[in-house]
Each structure stands twice: as structure tokens, then as C-alpha cells.
Design a protein around this motif. Structure first.
Motif, PDB file in Angstrom:
ATOM      1  N   GLY A 138       0.869  -1.173  -0.050  1.00  0.00           N
ATOM      2  CA  GLY A 138       0.116   0.032  -0.031  1.00  0.00           C
ATOM      3  C   GLY A 138       0.500   1.136   0.025  1.00  0.00           C
ATOM      4  N   HIS A 139       0.653   2.158  -0.827  1.00  0.00           N
ATOM      5  CA  HIS A 139       1.291   3.367  -0.808  1.00  0.00           C
ATOM      6  C   HIS A 139       0.329   4.688  -1.209  1.00  0.00           C
ATOM      7  CE1 HIS A 139       5.728   1.615  -1.741  1.00  0.00           C
ATOM      8  NE2 HIS A 139       4.684   0.634  -2.150  1.00  0.00           N
ATOM      9  N   VAL A 140       0.971   5.601  -0.592  1.00  0.00           N
ATOM     10  CA  VAL A 140       0.396   6.840  -0.921  1.00  0.00           C
ATOM     11  C   VAL A 140       0.950   7.447  -2.250  1.00  0.00           C
ATOM     12  CG1 VAL A 140      -0.009   7.794   1.526  1.00  0.00           C
ATOM     13  CG2 VAL A 140       2.113   8.329   0.442  1.00  0.00           C
ATOM     14  N   THR A 141       0.336   8.272  -2.997  1.00  0.00           N
ATOM     15  CA  THR A 141       0.538   8.690  -4.140  1.00  0.00           C
ATOM     16  C   THR A 141       1.882   9.882  -4.082  1.00  0.00           C
ATOM     17  OG1 THR A 141      -1.617   8.390  -5.012  1.00  0.00           O
ATOM     18  CG2 THR A 141      -0.162   9.779  -6.408  1.00  0.00           C
ATOM     19  N   ILE A 142       1.802  10.644  -3.008  1.00  0.00           N
ATOM     20  CA  ILE A 142       2.730  11.758  -3.083  1.00  0.00           C
ATOM     21  C   ILE A 142       2.897  11.816  -1.480  1.00  0.00           C
ATOM     22  CG2 ILE A 142       1.109  13.451  -3.121  1.00  0.00           C
ATOM     23  CD1 ILE A 142       3.113  15.285  -4.239  1.00  0.00           C
ATOM     24  N   ALA A 143       4.395  11.777  -1.113  1.00  0.00           N
ATOM     25  CA  ALA A 143       4.510  11.460   0.228  1.00  0.00           C
ATOM     26  C   ALA A 143       4.728  12.996   1.081  1.00  0.00           C
ATOM     27  CB  ALA A 143       5.987  10.922   0.568  1.00  0.00           C
ATOM     28  N   VAL A 144       3.487  13.886   1.108  1.00  0.00           N
ATOM     29  CA  VAL A 144       3.694  14.946   1.950  1.00  0.00           C
ATOM     30  C   VAL A 144       2.124  15.156   1.920  1.00  0.00           C
ATOM     31  CG1 VAL A 144       3.534  16.857  -0.144  1.00  0.00           C
ATOM     32  CG2 VAL A 144       4.420  17.313   2.195  1.00  0.00           C
ATOM     33  N   CYS A 145       1.693  15.807   3.435  1.00  0.00           N
ATOM     34  CA  CYS A 145       0.325  15.554   3.723  1.00  0.00           C
ATOM     35  C   CYS A 145      -0.664  16.080   2.796  1.00  0.00           C
ATOM     36  CB  CYS A 145       0.165  16.208   5.029  1.00  0.00           C
ATOM     37  SG  CYS A 145       1.092  17.646   5.584  1.00  0.00           S
TER      38      CYS A 145
ATOM     39  N   ALA B 164       8.599  11.908   9.346  1.00  0.00           N
ATOM     40  CA  ALA B 164       9.406  13.383   8.978  1.00  0.00           C
ATOM     41  C   ALA B 164      10.758  13.258   9.439  1.00  0.00           C
ATOM     42  CB  ALA B 164       8.548  14.581   9.608  1.00  0.00           C
ATOM     43  N   PHE B 165      11.585  12.408   8.763  1.00  0.00           N
ATOM     44  CA  PHE B 165      13.100  12.105   9.072  1.00  0.00           C
ATOM     45  C   PHE B 165      13.780  12.083   7.595  1.00  0.00           C
ATOM     46  CE2 PHE B 165      11.145  11.079  13.124  1.00  0.00           C
ATOM     47  CZ  PHE B 165      12.201  10.994  14.089  1.00  0.00           C
ATOM     48  N   PRO B 166      14.891  12.370   7.592  1.00  0.00           N
ATOM     49  CA  PRO B 166      15.743  12.303   6.419  1.00  0.00           C
ATOM     50  C   PRO B 166      15.423  10.850   5.767  1.00  0.00           C
ATOM     51  CG  PRO B 166      16.870  13.121   8.027  1.00  0.00           C
ATOM     52  CD  PRO B 166      15.790  12.643   8.883  1.00  0.00           C
ATOM     53  N   PHE B 167      15.215  11.014   4.465  1.00  0.00           N
ATOM     54  CA  PHE B 167      14.872   9.685   3.446  1.00  0.00           C
ATOM     55  C   PHE B 167      13.677   9.125   3.546  1.00  0.00           C
ATOM     56  CE2 PHE B 167      19.693  10.066   3.983  1.00  0.00           C
ATOM     57  CZ  PHE B 167      20.043  10.143   2.613  1.00  0.00           C
ATOM     58  N   ALA B 168      12.696   9.852   4.358  1.00  0.00           N
ATOM     59  CA  ALA B 168      11.450   9.397   4.384  1.00  0.00           C
ATOM     60  C   ALA B 168      10.576  10.582   3.840  1.00  0.00           C
ATOM     61  CB  ALA B 168      10.907   9.112   5.905  1.00  0.00           C
ATOM     62  N   LYS B 169       9.677  11.097   4.699  1.00  0.00           N
ATOM     63  CA  LYS B 169       8.642  12.175   4.230  1.00  0.00           C
ATOM     64  C   LYS B 169       9.072  13.169   3.332  1.00  0.00           C
ATOM     65  CE  LYS B 169       5.787  15.670   5.998  1.00  0.00           C
ATOM     66  NZ  LYS B 169       5.417  16.560   7.169  1.00  0.00           N
ATOM     67  N   THR B 170       8.431  13.429   2.302  1.00  0.00           N
ATOM     68  CA  THR B 170       8.843  14.393   1.131  1.00  0.00           C
ATOM     69  C   THR B 170       9.794  13.771   0.255  1.00  0.00           C
ATOM     70  OG1 THR B 170      10.532  15.890   2.231  1.00  0.00           O
ATOM     71  CG2 THR B 170       7.883  16.421   2.399  1.00  0.00           C
TER      72      THR B 170
ATOM     73  N   GLU C 184      24.150  21.163  -7.645  1.00  0.00           N
ATOM     74  CA  GLU C 184      24.191  22.590  -6.772  1.00  0.00           C
ATOM     75  C   GLU C 184      23.105  22.865  -6.205  1.00  0.00           C
ATOM     76  OE1 GLU C 184      25.118  25.508 -10.064  1.00  0.00           O
ATOM     77  OE2 GLU C 184      26.723  24.599 -10.497  1.00  0.00           O
ATOM     78  N   ARG C 185      21.732  22.401  -6.503  1.00  0.00           N
ATOM     79  CA  ARG C 185      20.670  22.792  -5.747  1.00  0.00           C
ATOM     80  C   ARG C 185      20.854  21.669  -4.705  1.00  0.00           C
ATOM     81  NH1 ARG C 185      17.869  22.303 -10.846  1.00  0.00           N
ATOM     82  NH2 ARG C 185      17.314  24.337 -11.590  1.00  0.00           N
ATOM     83  N   ILE C 186      20.208  22.302  -3.349  1.00  0.00           N
ATOM     84  CA  ILE C 186      20.434  21.572  -2.099  1.00  0.00           C
ATOM     85  C   ILE C 186      18.868  21.374  -1.540  1.00  0.00           C
ATOM     86  CG2 ILE C 186      21.033  21.968   0.342  1.00  0.00           C
ATOM     87  CD1 ILE C 186      23.385  23.710  -0.386  1.00  0.00           C
ATOM     88  N   PHE C 187      18.681  20.430  -1.361  1.00  0.00           N
ATOM     89  CA  PHE C 187      17.408  19.948  -0.762  1.00  0.00           C
ATOM     90  C   PHE C 187      17.188  20.413   0.765  1.00  0.00           C
ATOM     91  CE2 PHE C 187      14.481  16.525   1.112  1.00  0.00           C
ATOM     92  CZ  PHE C 187      13.376  16.729   0.056  1.00  0.00           C
ATOM     93  N   LYS C 188      15.716  20.823   0.864  1.00  0.00           N
ATOM     94  CA  LYS C 188      15.595  21.504   2.031  1.00  0.00           C
ATOM     95  C   LYS C 188      14.211  21.043   2.429  1.00  0.00           C
ATOM     96  CE  LYS C 188      15.865  23.994   5.730  1.00  0.00           C
ATOM     97  NZ  LYS C 188      16.824  23.677   7.044  1.00  0.00           N
ATOM     98  N   ASN C 189      13.929  20.218   3.675  1.00  0.00           N
ATOM     99  CA  ASN C 189      12.626  19.915   4.166  1.00  0.00           C
ATOM    100  C   ASN C 189      12.636  19.780   5.631  1.00  0.00           C
ATOM    101  OD1 ASN C 189      14.006  17.516   5.040  1.00  0.00           O
ATOM    102  ND2 ASN C 189      12.537  16.064   3.866  1.00  0.00           N
TER     103      ASN C 189
END
Length: 465
Positions: free
Chosen positions: A46-53, A247-253, A358-363
Motif C-alpha cells: 500500500g502506497h500513498v501517491t505523494i509523500a507529503v500531507c 518526518a525524518f531524512p530519506f522518508a517524508k517528502t 548544486e541545488r540543495i534539498f531542504k525539508n
């Protein structure tokens, strides 16, 4: 036979393996959810379609992929006149109510639920007793009216700030305060997930997280007890799932397994075989609305991308459920990081057109104890430094053996032994993007050419601004 009531319970940022029934290694995290699983069906794919609320819930409420509904980010649907689940159910004779996460779960701001209580009236979404009281009143009113009900009950646990965290004061001094969970966890009682690094501050944050998981479970327990006391449990479809990973690195978003896999449970007495584990079928967030509409005897609205999996609930095989397609667009901070993912029961392919070195991920996860501890420790640990660097910059393509590496620790994209599997999933993703009018298709076909990706990123920024 009367039409079934529908109770949709969502957790906020609960990882799939935080639930005991899905293999949580720590005791006592979710006794009530485990009991629900024993009485119903568990989907191991089972999966959500996009991992942010907000976008995840929009996909559930519309049955459409985010780029097809205009629900890619933290805003109401950009596309007008998209049919939404609560409106369709109401038109079909249901009373519709919502508890918690009102804005994030209501695709159009002007939609009027029959019953509404948001987080400020629910102990900031963290008071199980108050949830039970309002849910009970709604069920009583529905019984009195003779109408079936659809209740979307949204816990705000285990979203940050976690129980016991030094940032939790913001929800403790309200007219309906949050309460303590029925069990709290110490650092000695929890296991650090394999996609993180087992450091003291990480383990502390994991213990706080699991205390919040337990409070969500308390809310589930109170609600299920209410159904039994109201005498409606036998004619109510209960769905439990999380809107995305923790909401930890490599999970949400993100688009990793720990991003989109969700602890999806459904109970429907007389239809679903108790304690049944489905290991065959992929179900995703866009499939929820068409399934519930069919179960309620209501025609599916035109334009839905999802497909009803009602046959699966009845124990039947259903073709076309061998893959899951997931995506990401924008964080709550309005930062655009487009991603696409396709996975089967073993492998997962992820495309990151935003990644240019170059772009840096930020969540959100970078504001917590875990990322700060990992970043600090990386200064003395070259392997951890590579891991942190991957999180911040990513690479254009990732390919994982999720069956043997569920924590996505080894990117196999350049391993010639997997070239055939990589190409197969690349082709599956391209076919899906074409059939679903994905605006990223041109950039994908350019084979990660920098100019094509830059053009797509610019167009996306303009569209979602």
C-alpha cells in the motif's frame, strides 16, 4: 443490505513499520491498530501517491494524480470542478464529517462538511478522548437521520513536535490541550530505522516519535470502541493509513520506500476476511476514492486515475496491480523538488530532474535532532558524509533493490548487473508519464539533459508559484 458507513482514519507522518502488525521491532507501539489489522486486511504494497500531507490527501479525495488535479502542493486544487469524494458521497445520500487536518483534507476551501472540528478543538489534534466524543455525536446524528455516514478522522500524531520534545509547548496551552500517550518510550526501548544513523540524539528523537505514534494509536482505540458502543461496527468500513512516511531524512517528502509505503489496513465485517495479508496487489492513494464509491454503490466520477480494488477486498485477484507510480513536487516551504518513482515488488526506480549537483534539498526533517546529529557526525565519518551529501544533493537517477534493501542504502543505477531491470522500469515510467499527460515527460525523454531539466524546473516554479 444497508449501505456501509465509512470511517477513514489517517495518521500524520506515521511510517509503515511503526505499526506492530507491519513488523515494528519495538513492543507496544500500536496495540489498537494491530487489533484492527487482526480483524481486517493488511496491504503489504500500500502506497500513498505523494509523500507529503496536503497533496497526499488531495490524491485520496480526488482519485487523481496531483498534476492532473492541480493538487501538487500546499494549496487547494488549482483545477476547477474536479469531483471530490465527500461531495460525491453526500450527493449519494451520505452525511459527511471531518475531525482534524481540515485544510489539508478539503480539496476546495468552500466545501462545507456536515460536521467539522479542527485541531484547536481537538487538543491540537492530539487528544483521543475529544476525538471520540465528537465522532460519537456525529454517528448518533447519522443514526437518527437514517443516513449512512462518511467520517474522515485525522489524527495530528505523530507529526512534529513529538511528545516529550522540547518544541512541544506550542500545543500544550490551549483550551483543549493535548494529553499524554498511554505509553511513552525511552531510548532503550526503540530501534533506530536502518535508513538513519544510530546516534544518541537520533535515538532520542525516535523515542519521542514513538510516543506520538502511541498517542495516535490511543485515538484509534477510542474511535473503534465508540463504533462498537454505537452498534455500527458490523456495517462500517474502517480504513487506516498514514498520509506519508515519518518526518525524518530519506522518508517524508521523497519517493523512497519509507516515503510512500503506508500501513494500509481495511476492515469490513462480512466482506473482508479477518487477519488477511495481501502480498500481491499494489494499491495507492488514487485508488481509495473509486473503491469507496463502488462500495457505497455510487458511480465513479469521470476523470479519476485510480481504480477500485473492491475485488481485492473480497479476496479476488485483480490484474493491473503489479506496479506503483508515485511522485513529488513541492514542500510545505514552497520549494520545488520534482521526483517520479515506479516500483514493483522488488525494485524501485526514482528520477530526480531537480538534481544538478548544486541545488540543495531542504525539508522539514532538517529542523529536528536527527539530521543535525547526522550532519555533525559526518565531519568525522566519511561514509556518513556521503550519505548526508546524497540527501542534500541527490543524483538524477536512483535504482534500488527494495526487497533486499528497503532502506535504499545502495544505489544500483550504474551496476551493469541490473541494467535490464533499470531499463524495464524506465520504460514503465515513460509509458505512465505519456498516458497521464505528465508535464515532466519532455525532460524525462531528454535523458536528464541539463537544458531540458532546467526548462522543466523553470516552468514548474512558474506554475506552482
Amino acid at each position: 443490505m444497508p449501505r456501509p458507513n465509512i470511517l477513514l482514519i489517517t495518521a500524520d507522518d506515521m511510517n509503515w513499520d511503526a505499526v506492530g502488525a507491519f513488523g515494528c521491532p519495538d513492543d507496544g507501539t500500536t496495540p489498537n491498530i494491530d487489533q484492527l489489522a487482526a480483524e481486517g486486511m493488511r496491504f503489504n504494497h500500500g502506497h500513498v501517491t505523494i509523500a507529503v500531507c496536503w497533496p497526499s490527501r488531495s490524491a485520496m479525495m480526488t482519485g487523481r494524480y496531483p498534476h492532473r488535479s492541480g493538487g501538487e502542493g500546499f494549496f487547494n486544487l488549482r483545477h476547477p470542478n474536479v469531483p471530490i469524494l465527500p461531495a460525491l458521497l453526500r450527493d449519494g445520500g451520505y452525511r459527511v464529517g471531518i475531525l482534524g487536518k481540515l485544510g489539508h483534507s478539503t480539496p476546495y476551501a468552500d466545501f462545507q462538511w456536515d460536521m467539522v472540528y479542527d485541531q484547536h478543538e481537538l487538543g491540537m489534534g492530539r487528544n483521543p478522548t475529544i476525538y471520540r466524543e465528537h465522532a460519537s455525536n456525529f454517528v448518533s446524528q447519522s443514526k437518527a437521520s437514517g443516513e449512512p455516514f462518511f467520517l474522515m478522522l485525522n489524527s495530528h500524531d505523530p507529526h512534529r513536535p513529538f511528545y516529550g520534545n522540547d518544541q512541544q509547548e506550542w500545543y500544550s496551552n490551549t483550551s483543549s490541550p493535548a494529553v499524554a500517550p498511554s505509553k511513552t518510550f525511552t531510548t532503550d526501548e526503540v530501534t533506530t530505522p536502518g535508513f538513519l544513523t544510530d546516534l544518541p540524539e537520533v535515538r532520542l528523537e525516535i523515542s519521542e516519535y514513538y510516543s506520538s505514534v502511541r498517542r495516535c494509536d490511543d485515538t484509534v482505540g477510542e474511535t473503534l470502541t465508540m463504533l462498537r458502543e454505537q452498534g455500527v461496527a458490523d456495517n462500517t468500513i474502517v480504513i487506516f493509513l498514514s498520509d506519508n512516511g515519518m518526518a525524518f531524512p530519506f522518508a517524508k517528502t521523497n519517493c523512497y520506500l519509507n516515503s510512500t509505503r503506508t500501513p494500509w489496513i481495511m476492515r469490513w465485517p462480512g466482506v473482508i476476511t479477518p487477519n488477511f495479508i495481501d502480498n500481491e496487489h499494489f494499491v495507492t492513494g488514487v485508488d481509495l476514492a473509486p473503491t469507496l464509491l463502488e462500495a457505497a454503490g455510487i458511480e465513479q466520477a469521470a476523470g479519476m486515475d485510480g481504480k477500485s480494488f473492491l475485488p481485492v477486498l473480497r479476496g479476488e485477484a485483480q490484474v493491473g496491480r503489479e506496479l506503483a507510480f508515485t511522485q513529488f513536487h513541492q514542500t510545505a516551504g514552497k520549494r520545488n523538488y520534482p521526483m517520479r518513482c515506479v516500483q514493483n515488488r522488488r525494485f524501485g526506480y526514482i528520477w530526480n530532474p531537480w538534481s544538478d549537483g548544486e541545488r540543495i534539498f531542504k525539508n522539514e526533517s532538517q529542523s529536528g535532532r536527527t539530521f543535525n546529529a547526522m550532519e555533525a557526525a559526518a565531519a568525522q565519518d566519511p561514509e556518513l558524509a556521503k550519505r548526508v551529501d546524497l540527501f542534500l544533493y541527490r543524483v538524477p537517477e536512483e535504482f534500488y533493490d527494495f526487497e533486499n534493501d528497503p532502506n535504499a542504502l545502495t544505489n544500483l543505477i550504474d551496476d551493469p548487473a541490473y541494467a535490464s531491470e533499470v531499463n524495464t522500469l524506465r520504460q514503465e515510467l515513460e509509458t505512465w508519464m505519456e498516458s497521464n499527460s505528465d508535464p515532466a515527460l519532455k525532460a524525462f525523454r531528454a535523458n536528464n539533459a541539463p537544458q531540458a531539466n532546467e526548462a522543466y524546473m523553470s516552468a514548474m516554479a512558474t506554475e506552482l508559484s
